[in-house]
Write an enzyme that holds these catalytic residues in place. Structure first.
Site, PDB file in Angstrom:
ATOM      1  N   ASN A  39       0.798  -1.226   0.000  1.00 58.57           N
ATOM      2  CA  ASN A  39       0.000   0.000   0.000  1.00 58.57           C
ATOM      3  C   ASN A  39       0.830   1.274   0.000  1.00 58.57           C
ATOM      4  OD1 ASN A  39      -2.449  -1.384  -0.024  1.00 58.57           O
ATOM      5  ND2 ASN A  39      -2.472  -1.581   2.198  1.00 58.57           N
ATOM      6  N   LYS A  41       3.814   4.130  -1.130  1.00 60.88           N
ATOM      7  CA  LYS A  41       4.212   4.869  -2.330  1.00 60.88           C
ATOM      8  C   LYS A  41       5.561   4.359  -2.838  1.00 60.88           C
ATOM      9  CE  LYS A  41       5.687   9.694  -3.185  1.00 60.88           C
ATOM     10  NZ  LYS A  41       5.980   9.417  -4.546  1.00 60.88           N
ATOM     11  N   LYS A  43       6.190   2.158  -5.807  1.00 59.77           N
ATOM     12  CA  LYS A  43       6.317   0.925  -6.596  1.00 59.77           C
ATOM     13  C   LYS A  43       6.707   1.223  -8.042  1.00 59.77           C
ATOM     14  CE  LYS A  43       2.136  -0.076  -5.204  1.00 59.77           C
ATOM     15  NZ  LYS A  43       1.974   0.845  -4.056  1.00 59.77           N
ATOM     16  N   THR A  44       5.960   2.119  -8.668  1.00 60.56           N
ATOM     17  CA  THR A  44       6.260   2.481 -10.055  1.00 60.56           C
ATOM     18  C   THR A  44       7.599   3.200 -10.142  1.00 60.56           C
ATOM     19  OG1 THR A  44       3.924   2.573 -10.668  1.00 60.56           O
ATOM     20  CG2 THR A  44       5.445   3.829 -12.037  1.00 60.56           C
ATOM     21  N   THR A  45       7.874   4.070  -9.185  1.00 63.14           N
ATOM     22  CA  THR A  45       9.143   4.796  -9.177  1.00 63.14           C
ATOM     23  C   THR A  45      10.319   3.828  -9.069  1.00 63.14           C
ATOM     24  OG1 THR A  45       8.080   6.714  -8.182  1.00 63.14           O
ATOM     25  CG2 THR A  45      10.476   6.579  -7.971  1.00 63.14           C
ATOM     26  N   ARG A  53      18.462   2.001 -14.901  1.00 68.40           N
ATOM     27  CA  ARG A  53      19.687   1.213 -14.730  1.00 68.40           C
ATOM     28  C   ARG A  53      19.946   0.344 -15.967  1.00 68.40           C
ATOM     29  NH1 ARG A  53      19.383  -1.892  -9.501  1.00 68.40           N
ATOM     30  NH2 ARG A  53      20.241   0.026  -8.644  1.00 68.40           N
ATOM     31  N   PHE A  94      -7.304   6.111 -14.953  1.00 71.68           N
ATOM     32  CA  PHE A  94      -7.710   5.328 -13.790  1.00 71.68           C
ATOM     33  C   PHE A  94      -9.082   4.693 -14.017  1.00 71.68           C
ATOM     34  CE2 PHE A  94      -4.691   8.372 -11.917  1.00 71.68           C
ATOM     35  CZ  PHE A  94      -3.838   7.481 -11.301  1.00 71.68           C
ATOM     36  N   TRP A  96     -11.325   3.922 -11.957  1.00 67.08           N
ATOM     37  CA  TRP A  96     -12.408   4.516 -11.187  1.00 67.08           C
ATOM     38  C   TRP A  96     -12.922   5.804 -11.830  1.00 67.08           C
ATOM     39  CZ3 TRP A  96      -7.492   3.772  -9.128  1.00 67.08           C
ATOM     40  CH2 TRP A  96      -6.694   4.897  -9.008  1.00 67.08           C
ATOM     41  N   GLU A 131       1.312  -1.703 -12.762  1.00 65.69           N
ATOM     42  CA  GLU A 131      -0.075  -1.725 -12.272  1.00 65.69           C
ATOM     43  C   GLU A 131      -0.901  -2.877 -12.858  1.00 65.69           C
ATOM     44  OE1 GLU A 131      -0.501   0.227  -9.853  1.00 65.69           O
ATOM     45  OE2 GLU A 131       0.405   2.183 -10.199  1.00 65.69           O
TER      46      GLU A 131
END
Length: 199
Positions: A39, A41, A43-45, A53, A94, A96, A131
């Protein structure tokens, strides 16, 4: 040499011995499946960091964005001109916001076909499925089909899967799982997402 310095040296020698032993035991060389979930912040970063790399070494990389593709993405903007990077975007934003299951499913299937092409290409060193966990959770993609593509990919290819609530079957086959844990998030205190920091 003081006692403190001597203790420190002995501790570091012991640590080095342990690390050297672990390195010697790691003899297998192949691509991996990494899952960045949780949950918190980042993950994508973290995935884009690995993309940077790999590109830095001149490897070919494919990124497939299933949710945030229509949002600005500073990492994507900075790297998009690299000839070794290919990006495919679901393009609906998104789920939603769209609130249209049929349209989202069609858009997902379209970008998934791009992902399958990348997962089948032995010249692509790294593939990021950003995602994709939501696509499995909402039933836009079949987990068996995704696992078949992951298991059938070239042996040297690494895949990073990102998103909350990673499917248990993905976790079962992952080589590395990193769970981002939220301790505090500025958004919950009313702070807006900040360009160049959050996206």
């Amino acid at each position: 040499m003081t006692d403190r310095d001597a203790r420190h040296r002995r501790a570091m020698q012991k640590l080095k011995s342990h690390v050297d032993e672990r390195i010697a035991e790691a003899s297998e060389q192949r691509g991996q499946l990494l899952v960045f979930t949780g949950n918190g912040k980042g993950k994508t970063t973290a995935a884009w960091g690995t993309v940077t790399r790999a590109l830095g070494y001149g490897y070919r990389v494919g990124v497939v964005q299933f949710i945030k593709g229509t949002w600005e993405c500073g990492e994507r903007e900075r790297l998009i001109d690299d000839a070794n990077l290919e990006v495919a975007i679901m393009g609906t934003g998104f789920t939603w916001e769209t609130q249209n299951r049929d349209a989202d499913t069609r858009a997902c299937q379209t970008v998934w076909s791009e992902a399958k092409r990348l997962l089948d290409d032995p010249n692509v060193y790294l593939v990021v499925l950003d995602e994709i966990t939501y696509m499995l959770k909402f039933g836009y993609l079949d987990v068996d089909e995704v696992l078949e593509a992951l298991n059938g990919r070239p042996a040297e290819q690494t895949v990073i899967v990102t998103g909350r609530n990673a499917h248990r079957r993905l976790l079962e086959v992952a080589d590395t799982i990193s769970e981002m844990q939220e301790v505090r998030h500025a958004f919950n205190a009313g702070l807006q997402a900040r360009r160049g920091i959050d996206y």
